[in-house]
Every structure is written in C-alpha cells, then in structure tokens.
Design an enzyme around this catalytic site. Sequence first.
Site, PDB file in Angstrom:
ATOM      1  N   ASP A 214      24.239  24.704  31.960  1.00 21.16           N
ATOM      2  CA  ASP A 214      23.337  23.267  31.935  1.00 21.16           C
ATOM      3  C   ASP A 214      24.359  22.166  31.377  1.00 21.16           C
ATOM      4  O   ASP A 214      25.706  22.626  31.192  1.00 21.16           O
ATOM      5  CB  ASP A 214      22.185  23.731  30.865  1.00 21.16           C
ATOM      6  CG  ASP A 214      22.925  23.954  29.744  1.00 21.16           C
ATOM      7  OD1 ASP A 214      23.890  24.676  29.499  1.00 21.16           O
ATOM      8  OD2 ASP A 214      22.450  23.397  28.582  1.00 21.16           O
ATOM      9  N   HIS A 540      25.018  31.704  36.832  1.00 18.03           N
ATOM     10  CA  HIS A 540      24.172  30.477  36.755  1.00 18.03           C
ATOM     11  C   HIS A 540      24.922  29.255  36.156  1.00 18.03           C
ATOM     12  O   HIS A 540      25.443  29.337  35.108  1.00 18.03           O
ATOM     13  CB  HIS A 540      23.067  30.710  35.561  1.00 18.03           C
ATOM     14  CG  HIS A 540      22.149  29.865  35.372  1.00 18.03           C
ATOM     15  ND1 HIS A 540      20.976  29.524  36.288  1.00 18.03           N
ATOM     16  CD2 HIS A 540      21.995  28.602  34.260  1.00 18.03           C
ATOM     17  CE1 HIS A 540      20.286  28.674  35.672  1.00 18.03           C
ATOM     18  NE2 HIS A 540      20.885  27.957  34.519  1.00 18.03           N
ATOM     19  N   ASP A 588      23.711  39.927  39.563  1.00 18.76           N
ATOM     20  CA  ASP A 588      24.547  38.795  39.918  1.00 18.76           C
ATOM     21  C   ASP A 588      23.754  37.668  40.741  1.00 18.76           C
ATOM     22  O   ASP A 588      24.033  37.729  41.814  1.00 18.76           O
ATOM     23  CB  ASP A 588      25.827  39.443  40.576  1.00 18.76           C
ATOM     24  CG  ASP A 588      26.803  38.232  40.849  1.00 18.76           C
ATOM     25  OD1 ASP A 588      26.739  37.191  40.128  1.00 18.76           O
ATOM     26  OD2 ASP A 588      27.645  38.499  41.701  1.00 18.76           O
ATOM     27  N   GLU A 597      24.725  33.809  33.047  1.00 18.80           N
ATOM     28  CA  GLU A 597      25.451  32.348  32.735  1.00 18.80           C
ATOM     29  C   GLU A 597      26.806  32.571  32.603  1.00 18.80           C
ATOM     30  O   GLU A 597      27.161  33.750  32.415  1.00 18.80           O
ATOM     31  CB  GLU A 597      24.481  31.997  31.692  1.00 18.80           C
ATOM     32  CG  GLU A 597      24.662  30.141  31.860  1.00 18.80           C
ATOM     33  CD  GLU A 597      23.541  29.470  31.236  1.00 18.80           C
ATOM     34  OE1 GLU A 597      22.745  29.969  30.884  1.00 18.80           O
ATOM     35  OE2 GLU A 597      23.852  28.199  31.048  1.00 18.80           O
TER      36      GLU A 597
END
Length: 617
Positions: A214, A540, A588, A597
């Site tokens: 993020d 991620h 994965d 992540e």
Amino acid sequence: MPAFTALPRSWKRALTALLSSALLCAGPAAAPTEAAGSPAATGARGEGHPAAATPVRVNQLGYLPDGPKRATVVSSAERPLAWQLRDSSGAVVASGATTAHGTDTASRDPAHLLDFSSYTGTGTGYTLTVDGGRSHPFDIRAGLYGSLRSDALAFFYHQRSGIPIEASLVGQEYARPAGHLGAAPNRGDVRVPCQQGVCDYPRDVRGGWYDAGDHGKYVVNGGISVWLLVNSFERARRAGTGDALGDSTLAIPERGNRVPDILDEARWEIDFLMRMQVPRGRPHAGMAFHKIHDAAWTGIPMLPDQDDQPRELHRPSTAATLNLAAVTAQCARVYAPYDPVYAARCLGASQRAWKAARANPDMFAPDSDSTGGGAYGDDEVSDEFYWAASELYATTGMPAYRDAVTSSPWHTSADALTASGFGWADTAALGRLTLATAPSALPADDAARLRDSVATAADTHLATMAGQGYAVPLPKDAYVWGSNSQVANNAIVMAAAYELTAQPRYRTGVLESLDYLLGRNTLDLSYVTGYGDRFARNQHHRFWARQADAALPHPPAGSLAGGPNAALQDPVAEDRLKGCAPAACYIDDLHSYSTNEVTINWNAPLAWLAAFAAEQG
Ligand code: 9MR
Ligand code: CA
C-alpha cells in the site's frame, strides 16, 4: 507498565483478529478488486512457472563452504535413509544417512534431517538425492550472500515516495514516476491536512518509504525498519566490515557522495519521520503524527503517481513519538562522523520527541483506525519508552536517560527478548540490543548482564530450532502475519550473540534461519524473490502486480514475502488455506496480503542478515 504475560502482544493481536471478522473487513482486502475468487485471484501466475516441489528441502541459494549444511527430507520412513550429494556433473561427491526426526509439529510433515556439513568442496549445481527424490540445485561457495545484501537493501529505494525511481538505477521494468509530490491526480504529500479535529494546518510530509504493497507511511513501522538498517551499519562498522555497506555499494541516487549508501537510504526515511513531528507552537508540539495515508483503500494495481485519494494525517501518538525519538537518537550517534550538522538536527528532534512523549504518555493509536491504511495500533508503550531511552542514553550518556533506562521494567525483564521475537509493536529488544552492543557508560556488571541476556535469548532460539524438522527459530504457535520477519528478527538476536560471544553455534543458528527463508521449509519455496529455483513472485503490491496485469513487473529480486500466517486474515487465505498446518499457511498470490505482502519492516531484517551472512566464510 508492561503486562509481563507469556504471550507477546503480536500474537494476541493475531488471535484477536482471528476472533473478529470486523477486523478482516477493515483490512486492505476492503478494495473490491481484491475479492477471493476474482479472475485475478485465481488466474494465471504470469511467466516463470516454478519448478515442481521435491521432498528434499534445501536452501535453494546454497550453503557456505564453512557453514552448516543441512537439509530436511519429507519421509515417513522410520529408519535412516541413504543420501547422496552430487556435483553438477551428477557425480556423487559425498554420501551418508539421514536421521529420522518424526513429525515436525509446525508443518505436520514427517521429517528426516540430512547433514552434509562435513563436505567442504565448492561449486554450483549441486543436488541431494534421497530415496528417489532430488533437491533443487544449489551452490556451495563463499560470497553466496553478496548479491542478496545489495538486493535486499535495494528494496528501500524501490519503495521511496516523492522521487522518481530511475531506470538507470533499477532498469526500465522497475522505473516509475515520483509518487505523492502534489502532481495530479495525486493529492499529497506536500500539503497534507489532518483528519477532522486533529489539526487545522497542513504539513509537508513528502518522502520516506511506502510501507508495503500500500502507499501508507506509518511512523511506527518506519521506525523499526530504519533502525534495523542503521543498526546493520553500526554492527558492520564494529566488525570492521562497514565498507561493504559504504559509499557506492548500492544503486541509489546518492551513490558517490562519500556517505555510506545504507545511511543515505536510511536518511530518506529519517527526513520523512522528522517531517511527521508536530512543529513548535502547535498543540502537542514535539509529538509525531501516527501516520499518513489514503482516506480510502485504493484498488490493485495502482502506481503511486496514479493514486487520487485524499491523504490525511492521523492523530499524534506516544508510540510514533517514541519511534521518532529512538531513531533520531540513533541517527545522532551514527551519522555524526559523516554529517555532524545532520546528527545535531537528529538529536534535537529526538530530545523534543522524548519530552513530548513524557508529557503525553498515553496517546494510544487505536487498532480500529484502518480505513485506507493499516492501524499500527499500540496501547503498550513502556517498551517504546525503554527503546527511546536506550538510544538517547547510548548517544548522549546523560543521567536523565540512564535513569529512564535503569528504572524501566524492561531493563531487567527477560521478556525484552522473547521466543516469538520483537516487532513494530514490541520494541524493547531494540533498546536491549543497542545497550548490549554499542558502547555505553552503564556499570560494567549491568552491561555484562545485558550481553548475557542476548546469549540466553539466542540459546532459546537454538533450542526451538533443535526441536524442529526444519530448524526454524519460531515456536509452532507463532506463525503470525509477517512470520518470516519474526524468523529473521530472531536470527538477528543470534547474530548479536555471535558478535558478543564468538560462539559458533549462534552463527549456525543465523545461517540455518536463512536456510528456512530460502527454501528449506514445508512449501519447498524460497520466500525471497529471485533467489532459489522456486521462489515467491506474486507478493501483494500495487505496482509489482504482474499477476493482475502482464505489463507490470513481479517484485524485484530480494523482496521477502510475509510468510505463513495461521490466522488466515484475508479472503484468499481463508478460501484456499483452510486447515493448513501453521508453517504451511501461505500462498503466493497477489491478493493474499496477510501471508504474501512485502514490507519495509520485513525486508529490513532480511537485509541485516544478508549483510551479516555476506561477511561469513
Ligand atoms: O505487519 C502488520 C501486522 O503485524 C498486523 O497484524 C497487520 C494487521 O493490522 O498489519 C500489518 O501491517 C500492514 C499495515 O497495516 C499496512 N501496510 C501493510 C502491512 C503489512 O501487511
Ligand atoms: Ca509497544
């Protein structure tokens, strides 16, 4: 005061999350594009299909010629099995018999241990064969960890906010425009407002590293991450190997400025952390805003410069303020020889933060604040007080900080270094490690006691490893969100014990922890992108999202996946990993943010360990 219970708070948090489906909805999965079962979640893996799994589990990168060399074989045979080590031509160069271990409880695998440490030849393309199974190929050579040292550190340049990532430094595939410099569609980070009621003035909080997949920037997680980088340099300098992290060792814009590159990289974050400090003359001056991130979760993929969400500062917290105090005190100590002016600025910020935290000791960031970004909640900050006091004391020697250190319950508690390890919410270990390794004016017997406590903790990790089929320094009930970083952090404690005692068993523990991360595990998978025959590549991330868009890259080499998380805290994990053994609760998949992540606080200990391992042999 710390609640000295047996269970560290990071575990409790995981358990709480398990019981609270509300939390699951509040996490990064909230973005509709991340639903389990979507074509992206279940679709093709992109190019580079991993090789098939084998029952013979090795460090797929390889082994050091003078290091421990063990593999794990999955077999329910009760008697020892014959093994052969073959060189790249297929010739048998060593052979022996395994030892049956029984069931490995964390993975539920029936395991045999295979020890080929006595082989000291070198080369590439070795394989181990046992009972019809053949391992992935691996190297045995000195210098094995040299490229991981720089790749794991390069992660931080890739994650930089507020600067273009240059093709000349990272290659075309990974180049991208600067994110969050106020250019449309971005709406941050140069004049960022506070959330309603928090402050009535905007702040320039450009720069720093994006936390993870993020685009949030969180002071508490920035703190432990930058501390690990600077600590890695401080350790290497004591070992006489600081040059390996020195100027022109990394592909970063500051290369060639005569400052060690690892400190240049860390400074990018420290500058940001100092921008997060409430300015003089404002309410709560000296405190640090807890975090800055998007008002709502963005979808995936999403390049940083394309993020059109409003960005907001969240209310200052005691934990963030003490993270700031700790790392700027460390900065003052470590940067002084290179830039005394900067070091003095760091110390000023640190002392102001310390005072502000003392005046506001219970401004806790809540776990519930997870819309558009992670919460990083922490309502136990006695450990952060201890960490900050330790850094300030090691840097200044001032009696006030000594008293804060010696009067803290963490100064004598064995809980500072627990079996499950330290983390962004549990930071007493960082203070302990600094005081045990950096020179300070503590009385000799007290300093000796701290050093002993590091060795004792390291022995605990070795005992944990000895009871397992895969020699992981993590109890079987400690596979939480980011478990790979718990493994790596525990390995750092063993490396510190090795520095303090020169006992080879601690070095063995460190290197075998790397074996686990690099493929000697129940999934037969290296958790580090680009390392090993079969490695994680769909972590991620909003830019390295090849699984969702073939035009985007996989994570760059040296990116560590979070790892098995028994609490199954995202829809993909819930759907695909039901009933998994703790050490196998990993997938994965781009959308499994709770197992897969990448983050700054997970790559930082990997970089620390790679630097340590690169010096061995
Ligand atoms: O690493 C964090 C982990 O300890 C927490 O259990 C989890 C849920 O709160 O959050 C993790 O941190 C994430 C953060 O909230 C947002 N950026 C990505 C981080 C890694 O997944
Ligand atoms: Ca804490």
